[in-house]
Write a protein that holds these residues in place. Structure first.
Motif, PDB file in Angstrom:
ATOM      1  N   PRO A 121       0.818  -1.232   0.000  1.00 16.75           N
ATOM      2  CA  PRO A 121       0.000   0.000   0.000  1.00 16.75           C
ATOM      3  C   PRO A 121       0.847   1.275   0.000  1.00 16.75           C
ATOM      4  O   PRO A 121       0.457   2.275  -0.610  1.00 16.75           O
ATOM      5  N   GLU A 122       1.982   1.224   0.649  1.00 17.64           N
ATOM      6  CA  GLU A 122       2.864   2.398   0.688  1.00 17.64           C
ATOM      7  C   GLU A 122       3.367   2.743  -0.716  1.00 17.64           C
ATOM      8  O   GLU A 122       3.446   3.909  -1.091  1.00 17.64           O
ATOM      9  N   PHE A 123       3.688   1.738  -1.498  1.00 20.90           N
ATOM     10  CA  PHE A 123       4.131   1.937  -2.872  1.00 20.90           C
ATOM     11  C   PHE A 123       3.021   2.605  -3.689  1.00 20.90           C
ATOM     12  O   PHE A 123       3.271   3.539  -4.444  1.00 20.90           O
ATOM     13  N   ILE A 124       1.801   2.139  -3.493  1.00 18.61           N
ATOM     14  CA  ILE A 124       0.662   2.710  -4.220  1.00 18.61           C
ATOM     15  C   ILE A 124       0.443   4.159  -3.798  1.00 18.61           C
ATOM     16  O   ILE A 124       0.215   5.039  -4.633  1.00 18.61           O
ATOM     17  N   ARG A 125       0.518   4.421  -2.499  1.00 17.55           N
ATOM     18  CA  ARG A 125       0.324   5.800  -1.999  1.00 17.55           C
ATOM     19  C   ARG A 125       1.370   6.762  -2.552  1.00 17.55           C
ATOM     20  O   ARG A 125       1.085   7.930  -2.805  1.00 17.55           O
ATOM     21  N   ASN A 126       2.580   6.277  -2.755  1.00 17.34           N
ATOM     22  CA  ASN A 126       3.668   7.132  -3.256  1.00 17.34           C
ATOM     23  C   ASN A 126       3.554   7.438  -4.739  1.00 17.34           C
ATOM     24  O   ASN A 126       4.308   8.243  -5.261  1.00 17.34           O
ATOM     25  N   SER A 127       2.632   6.790  -5.435  1.00 16.92           N
ATOM     26  CA  SER A 127       2.417   7.000  -6.873  1.00 16.92           C
ATOM     27  C   SER A 127       3.706   6.835  -7.679  1.00 16.92           C
ATOM     28  O   SER A 127       3.989   7.613  -8.590  1.00 16.92           O
ATOM     29  N   THR A 128       4.486   5.841  -7.331  1.00 13.93           N
ATOM     30  CA  THR A 128       5.710   5.551  -8.076  1.00 13.93           C
ATOM     31  C   THR A 128       5.337   5.099  -9.481  1.00 13.93           C
ATOM     32  O   THR A 128       4.436   4.278  -9.646  1.00 13.93           O
ATOM     33  N   PRO A 129       6.007   5.632 -10.496  1.00 15.00           N
ATOM     34  CA  PRO A 129       5.667   5.247 -11.877  1.00 15.00           C
ATOM     35  C   PRO A 129       5.924   3.757 -12.118  1.00 15.00           C
ATOM     36  O   PRO A 129       6.881   3.184 -11.594  1.00 15.00           O
ATOM     37  N   VAL A 130       5.063   3.154 -12.907  1.00 13.92           N
ATOM     38  CA  VAL A 130       5.220   1.753 -13.288  1.00 13.92           C
ATOM     39  C   VAL A 130       5.074   1.628 -14.801  1.00 13.92           C
ATOM     40  O   VAL A 130       4.449   2.468 -15.448  1.00 13.92           O
ATOM     41  N   THR A 131       5.634   0.556 -15.334  1.00  9.46           N
ATOM     42  CA  THR A 131       5.496   0.288 -16.767  1.00  9.46           C
ATOM     43  C   THR A 131       4.119  -0.316 -17.033  1.00  9.46           C
ATOM     44  O   THR A 131       3.415  -0.719 -16.099  1.00  9.46           O
ATOM     45  N   ASN A 132       3.763  -0.442 -18.297  1.00  4.02           N
ATOM     46  CA  ASN A 132       2.485  -1.069 -18.661  1.00  4.02           C
ATOM     47  C   ASN A 132       2.420  -2.513 -18.170  1.00  4.02           C
ATOM     48  O   ASN A 132       1.376  -2.962 -17.696  1.00  4.02           O
TER      49      ASN A 132
END
Length: 183
Positions: A121-132
């Motif tokens: 959830p922390e990763f999602i909250r940080n809005s870190t860019p991800v590839t397709n």
């Protein structure tokens, strides 16, 4: 690559076949899927619960890993609306060596099937860019958290899922919640 299923597919393409090639287990004769042709074009593949390009390449990867198939060729009327694959067969075939190479290379990186993984959830909250590809895996993880289920239900090819999971793990986007071999 010369393979029995690939040979059958190439024959149907060459004669501009319209109909279905049913794929069966060579040992049990259990139905595994089909390849649908219209005027010699591969327009749809369903194989072991997958469909489209994933099914096409999974079929050929299975054959590459020495799974034997039986097949039944059935001419039938095929409607264009059943088309799921829009690439010419020549393109599908030309991509096969690269798909097999990536599959072989990713095997050693594939996580055990019984492991349960969830997005952090922390990763999602940080809005870190991800590839397709990473996004597709994260999206699949919203419904399925056992690794085997992710591979079964994600529309990506197996090696793409593996590489996306490795990348997400390196980014800290995934948490292992269970490593037990529960049935």
């Amino acid at each position: 690559m010369d393979s029995r299923v690939m040979g059958v597919i190439e024959e149907q393409v060459a004669v501009k076949f319209t109909g279905k090639v049913n794929l069966l287990s060579a040992t049990t004769r259990q139905f595994l899927g089909h390849v649908l042709f219209k005027d010699g074009d591969v327009i749809q593949v369903r194989f072991q619960g997958h469909q489209g390009l994933k099914a096409f390449y999974q079929l050929l990867i299975q054959e590459y890993t020495l799974q034997a198939f039986a097949y039944v060729v059935e001419p039938e009327v095929v409607d264009e609306k059943e088309r799921q694959i829009h690439y010419p067969f020549s393109v599908l075939k030309s991509k096969l060596p690269e798909v097999l190479k990536q599959y072989r290379e990713s095997l050693k990186l594939r996580p055990p099937g019984q492991v349960k993984v969830v997005p952090d959830p922390e990763f999602i909250r940080n809005s870190t860019p991800v590839t397709n590809l990473e996004f597709e895996v994260l999206e699949t993880l919203t419904e399925w958290n056992k690794v085997d289920d992710v591979y079964q239900h994600c529309k990506l090819l197996d090696h793409e899922i593996t590489l996306a999971m490795v990348s997400l793990r390196k980014k800290g986007a995934l948490k292992i919640v269970s490593a037990k071999n529960n049935p």
